[in-house]
Design a protein around this motif. Structure first.
Motif, PDB file in Angstrom:
ATOM      1  N   ASP A 217       0.825  -1.212   0.000  1.00  0.00           N
ATOM      2  CA  ASP A 217       0.000   0.000   0.000  1.00  0.00           C
ATOM      3  C   ASP A 217       0.856   1.257   0.000  1.00  0.00           C
ATOM      4  OD1 ASP A 217      -2.314  -1.491  -0.005  1.00  0.00           O
ATOM      5  OD2 ASP A 217      -2.627  -1.329   2.172  1.00  0.00           O
ATOM      6  N   HIS A 218       1.901   1.267   0.817  1.00  0.00           N
ATOM      7  CA  HIS A 218       2.778   2.435   0.906  1.00  0.00           C
ATOM      8  C   HIS A 218       3.541   2.654  -0.407  1.00  0.00           C
ATOM      9  CE1 HIS A 218       2.321   3.548   5.157  1.00  0.00           C
ATOM     10  NE2 HIS A 218       2.096   2.250   5.342  1.00  0.00           N
ATOM     11  N   VAL A 219       4.042   1.576  -0.988  1.00  0.00           N
ATOM     12  CA  VAL A 219       4.783   1.698  -2.249  1.00  0.00           C
ATOM     13  C   VAL A 219       3.843   2.141  -3.365  1.00  0.00           C
ATOM     14  CG1 VAL A 219       6.063   0.404  -4.004  1.00  0.00           C
ATOM     15  CG2 VAL A 219       6.591   0.083  -1.597  1.00  0.00           C
ATOM     16  N   GLY A 220       2.649   1.571  -3.396  1.00  0.00           N
ATOM     17  CA  GLY A 220       1.667   1.982  -4.400  1.00  0.00           C
ATOM     18  C   GLY A 220       1.304   3.451  -4.279  1.00  0.00           C
ATOM     19  N   ALA A 221       1.160   3.914  -3.041  1.00  0.00           N
ATOM     20  CA  ALA A 221       0.856   5.334  -2.829  1.00  0.00           C
ATOM     21  C   ALA A 221       2.006   6.216  -3.304  1.00  0.00           C
ATOM     22  CB  ALA A 221       0.565   5.597  -1.356  1.00  0.00           C
ATOM     23  N   ALA A 222       3.241   5.810  -3.038  1.00  0.00           N
ATOM     24  CA  ALA A 222       4.400   6.595  -3.472  1.00  0.00           C
ATOM     25  C   ALA A 222       4.481   6.656  -4.992  1.00  0.00           C
ATOM     26  CB  ALA A 222       5.683   6.003  -2.896  1.00  0.00           C
ATOM     27  N   ILE A 223       4.175   5.553  -5.658  1.00  0.00           N
ATOM     28  CA  ILE A 223       4.218   5.546  -7.123  1.00  0.00           C
ATOM     29  C   ILE A 223       3.115   6.444  -7.684  1.00  0.00           C
ATOM     30  CG2 ILE A 223       3.851   4.080  -9.153  1.00  0.00           C
ATOM     31  CD1 ILE A 223       5.368   1.877  -7.626  1.00  0.00           C
ATOM     32  N   THR A 224       1.930   6.368  -7.110  1.00  0.00           N
ATOM     33  CA  THR A 224       0.833   7.230  -7.560  1.00  0.00           C
ATOM     34  C   THR A 224       1.176   8.693  -7.350  1.00  0.00           C
ATOM     35  OG1 THR A 224      -0.772   5.503  -7.054  1.00  0.00           O
ATOM     36  CG2 THR A 224      -1.618   7.750  -7.243  1.00  0.00           C
ATOM     37  N   GLU A 225       1.715   9.021  -6.191  1.00  0.00           N
ATOM     38  CA  GLU A 225       2.081  10.406  -5.897  1.00  0.00           C
ATOM     39  C   GLU A 225       3.221  10.886  -6.785  1.00  0.00           C
ATOM     40  OE1 GLU A 225       2.693   9.561  -1.862  1.00  0.00           O
ATOM     41  OE2 GLU A 225       0.553   9.517  -1.431  1.00  0.00           O
ATOM     42  N   GLY A 226       4.146   9.994  -7.102  1.00  0.00           N
ATOM     43  CA  GLY A 226       5.216  10.346  -8.029  1.00  0.00           C
ATOM     44  C   GLY A 226       4.685  10.660  -9.412  1.00  0.00           C
ATOM     45  N   THR A 227       3.691   9.903  -9.836  1.00  0.00           N
ATOM     46  CA  THR A 227       3.058  10.155 -11.129  1.00  0.00           C
ATOM     47  C   THR A 227       2.360  11.514 -11.132  1.00  0.00           C
ATOM     48  OG1 THR A 227       2.746   7.785 -11.427  1.00  0.00           O
ATOM     49  CG2 THR A 227       1.414   9.231 -12.808  1.00  0.00           C
ATOM     50  N   ILE A 228       1.713  11.844 -10.028  1.00  0.00           N
ATOM     51  CA  ILE A 228       1.050  13.144  -9.923  1.00  0.00           C
ATOM     52  C   ILE A 228       2.082  14.273  -9.956  1.00  0.00           C
ATOM     53  CG2 ILE A 228      -0.298  14.628  -8.366  1.00  0.00           C
ATOM     54  CD1 ILE A 228      -1.760  12.011  -7.501  1.00  0.00           C
ATOM     55  N   LEU A 229       3.187  14.113  -9.239  1.00  0.00           N
ATOM     56  CA  LEU A 229       4.243  15.132  -9.269  1.00  0.00           C
ATOM     57  C   LEU A 229       4.816  15.294 -10.675  1.00  0.00           C
ATOM     58  CD1 LEU A 229       6.222  14.457  -5.960  1.00  0.00           C
ATOM     59  CD2 LEU A 229       4.776  16.411  -6.502  1.00  0.00           C
ATOM     60  N   LEU A 230       4.969  14.186 -11.383  1.00  0.00           N
ATOM     61  CA  LEU A 230       5.465  14.243 -12.762  1.00  0.00           C
ATOM     62  C   LEU A 230       4.483  14.983 -13.664  1.00  0.00           C
ATOM     63  CD1 LEU A 230       7.676  13.370 -14.729  1.00  0.00           C
ATOM     64  CD2 LEU A 230       6.425  11.245 -15.051  1.00  0.00           C
ATOM     65  N   ALA A 231       3.191  14.739 -13.488  1.00  0.00           N
ATOM     66  CA  ALA A 231       2.173  15.443 -14.276  1.00  0.00           C
ATOM     67  C   ALA A 231       2.191  16.939 -13.973  1.00  0.00           C
ATOM     68  CB  ALA A 231       0.798  14.844 -13.997  1.00  0.00           C
ATOM     69  N   VAL A 232       2.350  17.295 -12.702  1.00  0.00           N
ATOM     70  CA  VAL A 232       2.431  18.715 -12.332  1.00  0.00           C
ATOM     71  C   VAL A 232       3.656  19.356 -12.970  1.00  0.00           C
ATOM     72  CG1 VAL A 232       2.792  20.297 -10.387  1.00  0.00           C
ATOM     73  CG2 VAL A 232       1.099  18.467 -10.213  1.00  0.00           C
ATOM     74  N   ALA A 233       4.784  18.652 -12.957  1.00  0.00           N
ATOM     75  CA  ALA A 233       5.997  19.172 -13.579  1.00  0.00           C
ATOM     76  C   ALA A 233       5.801  19.375 -15.073  1.00  0.00           C
ATOM     77  CB  ALA A 233       7.172  18.236 -13.324  1.00  0.00           C
ATOM     78  N   LEU A 234       5.107  18.451 -15.722  1.00  0.00           N
ATOM     79  CA  LEU A 234       4.837  18.589 -17.148  1.00  0.00           C
ATOM     80  C   LEU A 234       3.966  19.811 -17.425  1.00  0.00           C
ATOM     81  CD1 LEU A 234       5.041  17.479 -20.027  1.00  0.00           C
ATOM     82  CD2 LEU A 234       3.034  16.079 -19.520  1.00  0.00           C
ATOM     83  N   VAL A 235       2.965  20.036 -16.600  1.00  0.00           N
ATOM     84  CA  VAL A 235       2.102  21.215 -16.764  1.00  0.00           C
ATOM     85  C   VAL A 235       2.919  22.497 -16.590  1.00  0.00           C
ATOM     86  CG1 VAL A 235       0.175  22.485 -15.724  1.00  0.00           C
ATOM     87  CG2 VAL A 235      -0.032  20.037 -16.140  1.00  0.00           C
ATOM     88  N   VAL A 236       3.815  22.519 -15.609  1.00  0.00           N
ATOM     89  CA  VAL A 236       4.662  23.702 -15.397  1.00  0.00           C
ATOM     90  C   VAL A 236       5.547  23.946 -16.613  1.00  0.00           C
ATOM     91  CG1 VAL A 236       6.584  24.603 -14.034  1.00  0.00           C
ATOM     92  CG2 VAL A 236       4.612  23.589 -12.897  1.00  0.00           C
ATOM     93  N   VAL A 237       6.142  22.894 -17.138  1.00  0.00           N
ATOM     94  CA  VAL A 237       7.005  23.043 -18.315  1.00  0.00           C
ATOM     95  C   VAL A 237       6.212  23.576 -19.496  1.00  0.00           C
ATOM     96  CG1 VAL A 237       8.299  21.730 -20.057  1.00  0.00           C
ATOM     97  CG2 VAL A 237       8.733  21.358 -17.640  1.00  0.00           C
ATOM     98  N   LEU A 238       5.025  23.018 -19.724  1.00  0.00           N
ATOM     99  CA  LEU A 238       4.226  23.427 -20.878  1.00  0.00           C
ATOM    100  C   LEU A 238       3.647  24.829 -20.742  1.00  0.00           C
ATOM    101  CD1 LEU A 238       2.380  20.094 -21.682  1.00  0.00           C
ATOM    102  CD2 LEU A 238       4.332  21.102 -22.875  1.00  0.00           C
ATOM    103  N   THR A 239       3.412  25.298 -19.520  1.00  0.00           N
ATOM    104  CA  THR A 239       2.817  26.622 -19.343  1.00  0.00           C
ATOM    105  C   THR A 239       3.829  27.727 -19.073  1.00  0.00           C
ATOM    106  OG1 THR A 239       2.427  26.206 -16.995  1.00  0.00           O
ATOM    107  CG2 THR A 239       0.626  25.710 -18.513  1.00  0.00           C
ATOM    108  N   VAL A 240       5.006  27.386 -18.569  1.00  0.00           N
ATOM    109  CA  VAL A 240       5.983  28.416 -18.213  1.00  0.00           C
ATOM    110  C   VAL A 240       7.192  28.392 -19.142  1.00  0.00           C
ATOM    111  CG1 VAL A 240       7.535  29.237 -16.409  1.00  0.00           C
ATOM    112  CG2 VAL A 240       5.269  28.403 -15.811  1.00  0.00           C
ATOM    113  N   ILE A 241       7.819  27.259 -19.272  1.00  0.00           N
ATOM    114  CA  ILE A 241       9.100  27.193 -19.970  1.00  0.00           C
ATOM    115  C   ILE A 241       8.935  27.215 -21.483  1.00  0.00           C
ATOM    116  CG2 ILE A 241      11.172  25.798 -20.314  1.00  0.00           C
ATOM    117  CD1 ILE A 241      10.844  24.913 -17.395  1.00  0.00           C
ATOM    118  N   VAL A 242       8.015  26.434 -22.018  1.00  0.00           N
ATOM    119  CA  VAL A 242       7.851  26.380 -23.475  1.00  0.00           C
ATOM    120  C   VAL A 242       7.431  27.726 -24.046  1.00  0.00           C
ATOM    121  CG1 VAL A 242       6.525  25.317 -25.327  1.00  0.00           C
ATOM    122  CG2 VAL A 242       7.477  23.891 -23.521  1.00  0.00           C
ATOM    123  N   PRO A 243       6.420  28.419 -23.487  1.00  0.00           N
ATOM    124  CA  PRO A 243       6.094  29.746 -24.033  1.00  0.00           C
ATOM    125  C   PRO A 243       7.251  30.747 -23.925  1.00  0.00           C
ATOM    126  CG  PRO A 243       4.275  28.948 -22.713  1.00  0.00           C
ATOM    127  CD  PRO A 243       5.424  28.008 -22.501  1.00  0.00           C
TER     128      PRO A 243
END
Length: 111
Positions: free
Chosen positions: A69-95
Motif C-alpha cells: 500500500d505504501h509503495v503503491g501510494a508513493a508511485i501514484t504520488e510520483g506520477t502526480i508530481l510528474l504530471a504537475v511538472a509537465l504542466v509547469v514546463v508546458l505553461t511556463v518554460i515552453v512559451p
C-alpha cells in the motif's frame, strides 16, 4: 531503480545543456554549478515529499500488504508530481522559449 537511473541519465545531459545555453565558454563551468545544485535539491525535495505522503497512507508497516500500500501510494504520488511538472514546463518554460526564439533582440544577428 533501473528506470530512475535511465531517466536521470537521459535527462541530466540535456538539462545541463539548457542550463548553460547562452553562457560564454569561459563561464560554462561556473554556470553548470547552479544546474547541478538544482538537480540535487530537486531529487532530495522530491524524495522527501514522496516519503512524507506515502508514510501517511494506511496504517503501519506490518505485513506485505501494508508495504505494498505504501509503495503503491508513493508511485501514484510520483506520477502526480510528474504530471504537475509537465504542466509547469508546458505553461511556463515552453512559451518563454518560443518568445525568446521569435525575434528577440538577444538572438538577432548584429548589423
Amino acid at each position: 531503480m533501473i528506470l530512475v537511473g535511465a531517466g536521470q541519465g537521459l535527462a541530466f545531459g540535456p538539462l545541463t545543456n539548457a542550463g548553460i545555453a547562452g553562457v560564454d565558454s569561459a563561464d560554462a563551468g561556473a554556470a553548470s554549478g547552479p544546474v547541478n545544485t538544482a538537480h540535487q535539491l530537486g531529487m532530495a525535495l522530491g524524495l522527501g515529499v514522496l516519503v512524507a505522503l506515502s508514510a501517511n497512507t494506511g496504517g503501519n508497516f506490518e505485513g506485505p500488504a501494508a508495504v505494498t500500500d505504501h509503495v503503491g501510494a508513493a508511485i501514484t504520488e510520483g506520477t502526480i508530481l510528474l504530471a504537475v511538472a509537465l504542466v509547469v514546463v508546458l505553461t511556463v518554460i515552453v512559451p518563454a522559449a518560443r518568445h525568446r526564439g521569435s525575434g528577440s533582440a538577444l538572438h538577432r544577428p548584429a548589423a
